[in-house]
Write a protein that holds these residues in place. Sequence first.
Motif, short mmCIF file in Angstrom:
data_model
loop_
_atom_site.label_atom_id
_atom_site.label_comp_id
_atom_site.label_asym_id
_atom_site.label_seq_id
_atom_site.Cartn_x
_atom_site.Cartn_y
_atom_site.Cartn_z
N UNK A 226 0.89 -1.45 0.18
CA UNK A 226 -0.06 -0.06 -0.10
C UNK A 226 0.78 1.09 -0.04
N UNK A 227 0.27 2.40 -0.50
CA UNK A 227 0.76 3.71 -0.34
C UNK A 227 0.35 3.86 1.44
N UNK A 228 1.17 3.48 2.40
CA UNK A 228 0.75 3.52 3.64
C UNK A 228 0.56 4.73 4.49
N UNK A 229 1.23 5.94 3.77
CA UNK A 229 1.53 7.09 4.53
C UNK A 229 1.13 8.01 3.45
N UNK A 230 0.07 8.98 3.44
CA UNK A 230 -0.26 9.72 2.35
C UNK A 230 -0.49 11.39 3.10
N UNK A 231 -0.04 12.22 2.51
CA UNK A 231 -0.18 13.55 3.19
C UNK A 231 -0.71 14.59 1.83
N UNK A 232 -1.69 14.95 2.04
CA UNK A 232 -2.35 15.88 0.91
C UNK A 232 -1.56 17.08 0.73
N UNK A 233 -0.97 17.46 -0.58
CA UNK A 233 -0.14 18.42 -0.88
C UNK A 233 1.36 18.36 -0.14
N UNK A 234 1.47 17.20 -0.07
CA UNK A 234 3.07 16.83 0.43
C UNK A 234 3.71 15.75 -0.17
N UNK A 235 3.39 14.42 0.24
CA UNK A 235 3.83 13.12 -0.55
C UNK A 235 2.77 12.10 -0.25
N UNK A 237 3.58 7.93 0.18
CA UNK A 237 4.63 7.24 0.58
C UNK A 237 4.30 5.78 0.63
N UNK A 238 5.38 4.67 -0.12
CA UNK A 238 5.39 3.36 -0.06
C UNK A 238 6.65 2.78 0.38
N UNK A 239 6.55 1.47 0.45
CA UNK A 239 7.77 0.74 0.80
C UNK A 239 7.42 0.23 2.10
N UNK A 282 16.82 1.98 1.38
CA UNK A 282 16.34 0.76 1.35
C UNK A 282 15.30 0.50 0.19
N UNK A 283 14.12 0.37 0.46
CA UNK A 283 13.14 0.04 -0.32
C UNK A 283 11.91 1.45 -0.38
N UNK A 284 12.11 2.08 0.92
CA UNK A 284 11.32 3.26 1.04
C UNK A 284 11.32 4.14 -0.13
N UNK A 285 9.98 4.63 -0.34
CA UNK A 285 10.06 5.67 -1.28
C UNK A 285 8.81 6.70 -1.23
N UNK A 286 8.66 7.88 -1.72
CA UNK A 286 7.75 8.69 -2.01
C UNK A 286 7.85 9.60 -3.12
#
Length: 368
Positions: A226-235, A237-239, A282-286
Amino acid sequence: MRKSFMKSALAFGCALLTALSLTAVTGFAKNYDDEVQSWQLLSRHWDESELKVRFEEFIKDIKEHKGIEDYIVPDISEEEKEAIRNYFRTFEGMKDIRYTYTKMPVLHRVNGTDEYNDLRGIMELKFQTTEAKNKVTEHTVLLKMARLGDAQGLKWKIVGILWKDKGVDVSDVKIYQLDKPKRGEEVCIMTTDAGVIKMRLFPEKAPIAVQNWITLSKQGFYNGTPFARVIKDFVIQGGALDGSGDEAKSSYNGFFVDEVNMELHNFNGALCLGNNGPHTNGNQFYIVQCSKIRNEAALPLLSLPENVKAKYKEVGGIPELDGRYTVLGQVYEGMDVVEKIASQETNQDDAPVSNPILIQNITFQKYR
């Protein structure tokens, strides 16, 4: 009684003459560091406007070789004055010098003087110079300041130099990150529950990061995540996010180094690596989702090329992340999908409240 008075007067006269002699020799230099602060103040917009006008003129006078005596407090030692003069003399021979920015983060009143002479502060001054071959360097110096004068006029003057940098190269760079892919260029196709996101990659500038991204993607590492972290008008984030236990998983069997490059930036749509500090990739990305920079007033604080600052104003992004995270790609199609993912309802931890959008798969193909 009269004799005693005469002796006292004579002693006083001698002391006064001695003091006057010392003043002529030493100037009775004042140590502004001995002053006692009585009130911490917040620098207001009128203070900032006053400093801006004052130091625009200051830089202009340096450029025109007019000298800077009016900008130095008169009662410090000659040695301290010469240190200030010597620093700014080095810029007199430059091809060009121009004011960039002033800010006074520390401002206070001091005891023992009148209301016309009781303000002190620490001011950040930024200015740029153009040298041979049109190299542009930005210089930052922290100055100890005093506002002095009387009812006829007040002027901020330099007490001393607290800190100075060696200069940062802010010459314009080639901005190709937002260009469309060229025919035959390998591009990245990310298929999500919300739609398809197409991205360019930059193996010439971030070869380690790009190779890791391609290897993990082809292994199916991101499939169904999943995109486990999402912040509108920012990023978005997955991985493997913080605390998952898989943060170090990579094609290199552990964390790998940063690849920060002045030619790649956190523009809207940038694909970047998340990390837990220097060289913990590592594998984390945004993916940046910020169509308008949130704090344009902060741009002068960043030592970025002027054409990069202009591009941030044009397309948006998060310039304060530059220099900290590896940029390895750029969305060229599908920003509407990125925005849809960023618009999910989230909890206090920025996690989607329900049914987070998943990555179905990531593939690569030649651009036609």
